[in-house]
Design an enzyme around this catalytic site. Structure first.
Site, PDB file in Angstrom:
ATOM      1  NE  ARG A 186      30.489  10.531  45.321  1.00 34.00           N
ATOM      2  CZ  ARG A 186      31.167   9.386  45.406  1.00 34.00           C
ATOM      3  NH1 ARG A 186      32.095   9.088  44.520  1.00 34.00           N
ATOM      4  NH2 ARG A 186      30.915   8.531  46.379  1.00 34.00           N
ATOM      5  CE1 TYR A 215      33.415  34.403  34.722  1.00 34.95           C
ATOM      6  CE2 TYR A 215      34.218  32.271  35.458  1.00 34.95           C
ATOM      7  CZ  TYR A 215      33.346  33.336  35.589  1.00 34.95           C
ATOM      8  OH  TYR A 215      32.430  33.331  36.597  1.00 34.95           O
ATOM      9  CG  ASP A 264      36.856  28.338  28.223  1.00 31.32           C
ATOM     10  OD1 ASP A 264      35.881  28.156  27.459  1.00 31.32           O
ATOM     11  OD2 ASP A 264      36.732  28.798  29.373  1.00 31.32           O
ATOM     12  CE  LYS A 308      28.193  31.628  31.060  1.00 26.48           C
ATOM     13  NZ  LYS A 308      29.446  31.280  31.632  1.00 26.48           N
TER      14      LYS A 308
HETATM   15  C1  LIG Z   1      34.918  31.620  28.921  1.00 28.17           C
HETATM   16  C2  LIG Z   1      34.334  31.094  30.192  1.00 28.17           C
HETATM   17  N1  LIG Z   1      34.797  29.945  30.698  1.00 28.17           N
HETATM   18  C3  LIG Z   1      34.307  29.435  31.858  1.00 28.17           C
HETATM   19  C4  LIG Z   1      33.316  30.095  32.568  1.00 28.17           C
HETATM   20  C5  LIG Z   1      32.789  29.509  33.845  1.00 28.17           C
HETATM   21  O1  LIG Z   1      31.579  28.887  33.591  1.00 28.17           O
HETATM   22  P1  LIG Z   1      30.390  28.730  34.662  1.00 28.17           P
HETATM   23  O2  LIG Z   1      29.832  30.086  34.907  1.00 28.17           O
HETATM   24  O3  LIG Z   1      29.462  27.798  33.978  1.00 28.17           O
HETATM   25  O4  LIG Z   1      31.000  28.151  35.884  1.00 28.17           O
HETATM   26  C6  LIG Z   1      32.804  31.286  32.069  1.00 28.17           C
HETATM   27  C7  LIG Z   1      31.749  32.004  32.794  1.00 28.17           C
HETATM   28  O5  LIG Z   1      31.296  33.037  32.400  1.00 28.17           O
HETATM   29  C8  LIG Z   1      33.326  31.802  30.853  1.00 28.17           C
HETATM   30  O6  LIG Z   1      32.883  32.959  30.331  1.00 28.17           O
END
Ligand SMILES: Cc1ncc(COP(=O)(O)O)c(C=O)c1O
Length: 387
Positions: free
Chosen positions: A56, A108, A180, A205
């Protein structure tokens, strides 16, 4: 913390993705980094200082993937999580009750939900701003502000923040700047080098790239932040599993090849969409008429594979979302296959209608994650779908 003087830091990006942080050193010299499928480790004796004691807290396969992503982002510490949202959770967990965050108005939907439906209950407050407007960002800062949190480009409206300029504002006010970097990946953009303090990724992604696993990353270049994040990983307990870490390590090796092709295809698709009578507006940062084209060229080495567009006739949306031969209607992005997504009912469904309307996430908006198929096949699909 990883050693920024190590030879892995001296490799060029295209070599670094293949050889990772520790290459095939140690163990049996395995060229594919092993999956250490163990929850615990033999302790040689009381008082021993062992690197790995319980999975963990840390695991060698996870350590390799997080060190690799850290080196690609030019950070000195990386943390790998079970999803992008777990990475965002860790990032907000750096804050305390009473703190205030300036956050992009267009993010998001899951990040919005985390702020509004979870962290607000713990007395954190958030002010949403258009991050492409520098004075709006600065004006939103209060004496309680501790963090500026942004996506660039944003999901799904493809707005771009001037990261360097916002980093200067952030430093002036003693704040943490979190970016991000999911949409561009470190192949095209490295926010730490532009002054950000924290970089996050949905590793689900582009980093993994094949729509086959969920993962998230937080990368920093500061010892104190790294210590605080280490405590969070150990305690929140959502570190990436050994097998998923290995999947990311495998996927990431082709990141430069994929990103180049995603971008090449996205530009062709964006230009094609501009010619379609049913299409009203195309949002792709790589088009010269995008309002942030020049800023993007300054701070990034590419525009990526994500775009959105609106249609003039909403009644055609169900037909479009049936997809095509290679285009798949699905929630997600950044994988080899082209995905078409409807933010209104999928990725951004949890955002209230009035907020969505204000940003532009309407029933006319469609998002495309342009894959690495032959561009002609993608465009032929779109021709049929947008008749
Ligand atoms: C720009 C962005 N950040 C964070 C996330 C969250 O990621 P996850 O789906 O891997 O939890 C997403 C999900 O689509 C996203 O598009």
């Amino acid at each position: 913390m990883i050693d920024k003087n190590s030879k892995s830091f001296k490799r060029k990006f295209d070599s670094a993705v293949v050889h990772g942080y520790s290459s095939c050193e140690g163990g049996y010299g395995a060229v594919s980094f092993p999956i250490y499928q163990t929850s615990t480790y033999k302790n040689p004796g009381l008082g021993s200082d062992i690197e790995f004691s319980y999975s963990r807290c840390s695991n060698p396969t996870r350590a390799e993937v997080q060190n690799t992503v850290a080196l690609l982002e030019q950070g000195s510490a990386g943390f790998a999580f079970t999803s992008g949202l777990s990475a965002i959770l860790a990032c907000f967990s750096l804050l305390s009750a009473g703190d205030h965050v300036v956050i992009s108005d267009d993010i998001y939907g899951g990040a919005y939900r985390m702020a509004e439906e979870i962290f607000k209950r713990f007395n954190l407050s958030f002010t949403r701003v258009d991050e492409s407007n520098l004075s709006a960002v600065e004006n939103a800062i209060t004496e309680k502000t501790k963090m500026i949190y942004l996506e660039s480009p944003t999901n799904p409206m493809m707005k771009v923040a001037d990261i360097k300029a916002i980093a200067e504002i952030s430093k002036k006010h003693g704040l943490l700047l979190t970016v991000d970097n999911t949409f561009l990946s470190p192949y095209f953009q490295k926010p730490l080098t532009l002054g950000a303090d924290i970089v996050i990724h949905s590793g689900t992604k582009y980093l993994t790239g094949h729509n086959d696993t969920t993962a998230g990353f937080v990368i920093v270049d500061d010892e104190d932040l790294a210590k605080r994040l280490d405590l969070i990983v150990r305690t929140e307990g959502n570190g990436l599993s050994p097998f998923d870490s290995w999947l990311v390590l495998r996927g990431i090796q082709t990141l430069p090849l994929r990103m180049k092709k995603h971008e090449e295809n996205a530009l062709k698709v964006a230009k094609f969409l501009k010619t379609v009578p049913l299409v009203e507006e195309v949002y792709y940062v790589g088009l010269e008429d995008h309002p942030s084209f020049e800023i993007s060229k300054k701070q990034s080495t590419g525009f990526g594979g994500m775009l959105s567009f609106t249609v003039k006739d909403v009644s055609k949306v169900p037909q479009i979302l049936k997809g095509g031969d290679v285009i798949i209607f699905a929630e997600g992005l950044g994988g080899t296959a082209t995905l078409i997504t409807y933010p209104l009912t999928q990725t951004h469904a949890s955002i209230p209608k009035e907020v969505r309307d204000e940003i532009g996430i309407t029933d006319k908006l469609i998002r495309l994650s342009v894959g690495i198929e032959d561009a002609e096949d993608i465009i032929n699909d779109l021709k049929n779908m947008l008749k």
